[in-house]
Scaffold this motif. Structure first.
Motif, PDB file in Angstrom:
ATOM      1  N   GLY A 243     -12.952 -17.482  12.040  1.00 14.42           N
ATOM      2  CA  GLY A 243     -13.466 -18.818  12.284  1.00 14.42           C
ATOM      3  C   GLY A 243     -13.411 -19.662  11.028  1.00 14.42           C
ATOM      4  N   ASN A 244     -14.038 -20.824  11.087  1.00 20.59           N
ATOM      5  CA  ASN A 244     -13.994 -21.790   9.990  1.00 20.59           C
ATOM      6  C   ASN A 244     -15.304 -21.869   9.228  1.00 20.59           C
ATOM      7  N   TYR A 245     -15.157 -22.165   7.941  1.00 17.12           N
ATOM      8  CA  TYR A 245     -16.289 -22.426   7.061  1.00 17.12           C
ATOM      9  C   TYR A 245     -16.188 -23.851   6.533  1.00 17.12           C
ATOM     10  N   ILE A 246     -17.327 -24.457   6.317  1.00 15.80           N
ATOM     11  CA  ILE A 246     -17.419 -25.718   5.582  1.00 15.80           C
ATOM     12  C   ILE A 246     -18.460 -25.505   4.493  1.00 15.80           C
ATOM     13  N   ASN A 247     -18.021 -25.588   3.246  1.00 15.08           N
ATOM     14  CA  ASN A 247     -18.903 -25.391   2.088  1.00 15.08           C
ATOM     15  C   ASN A 247     -19.730 -24.115   2.187  1.00 15.08           C
ATOM     16  N   GLY A 248     -19.076 -23.016   2.588  1.00 17.78           N
ATOM     17  CA  GLY A 248     -19.726 -21.715   2.635  1.00 17.78           C
ATOM     18  C   GLY A 248     -20.509 -21.427   3.903  1.00 17.78           C
ATOM     19  N   LEU A 249     -20.556 -22.380   4.830  1.00 20.76           N
ATOM     20  CA  LEU A 249     -21.326 -22.203   6.064  1.00 20.76           C
ATOM     21  C   LEU A 249     -20.392 -22.106   7.266  1.00 20.76           C
ATOM     22  N   ARG A 250     -20.676 -21.162   8.157  1.00 25.27           N
ATOM     23  CA  ARG A 250     -19.874 -21.044   9.380  1.00 25.27           C
ATOM     24  C   ARG A 250     -20.006 -22.329  10.188  1.00 25.27           C
TER      25      ARG A 250
END
Length: 141
Positions: free
Chosen positions: A105-112
């Motif tokens: 999946g994807n992360y944005i700034n270390g968050l799922r």
């Protein structure tokens, strides 16, 4: 600050933790001094911290199937400012399945963020939706 864990004496510890500002480094006592974990604390959350912009790390027990190597654990993706960003492929331990499973999946700034696909053995078993690290829902394909 340095924290020693499982201490009977200063000579008998398994790992120590260095806290510097918002960074935490856990160093394991072993012959291989490169064994360590790094985290960044952001909004009360421990986020994986990487020195590299491209991560492709495999470790743990190795199994060879049809001339291909499969490892117990894997992290593969890109980072921005030391934190996971974009699409990641991970093989991690899951308490839900009581074993290591594939997670993508994807992360944005270390968050799922967005849909995360969980595959214990083969096809996707569960899809979990996250919004900036917060679990939203679970569905079954």
């Amino acid at each position: 600050m340095i924290v020693y864990e499982c201490v009977e004496s200063e000579e008998n510890y398994l790992r120590n933790t260095h806290v510097k500002g918002d960074e935490i480094e856990i160093i394991f006592k072993s012959p291989n001094q490169s064994e360590k974990l790094k985290f960044q604390v952001k909004d009360g959350m421990f986020l994986d911290y990487f020195d590299l912009q491209i991560v492709n790390k495999k470790w743990g027990d190795k199994e060879i199937i049809n001339s291909k190597e499969f490892f117990e654990y894997q992290l593969k993706g890109k980072t921005i400012n030391h934190l996971k960003n974009g699409y990641w492929i991970e093989k991690r331990y899951s308490f839900e399945y009581n074993k290591s499973i594939d997670q993508e999946g994807n992360y944005i700034n270390g968050l799922r963020n967005g849909d995360w696909y969980f595959s214990p053995e083969g096809p996707v078993d569960v899809i979990k939706k996250f919004d900036k690290g917060i679990f939203i829902s679970k569905s079954y394909p």
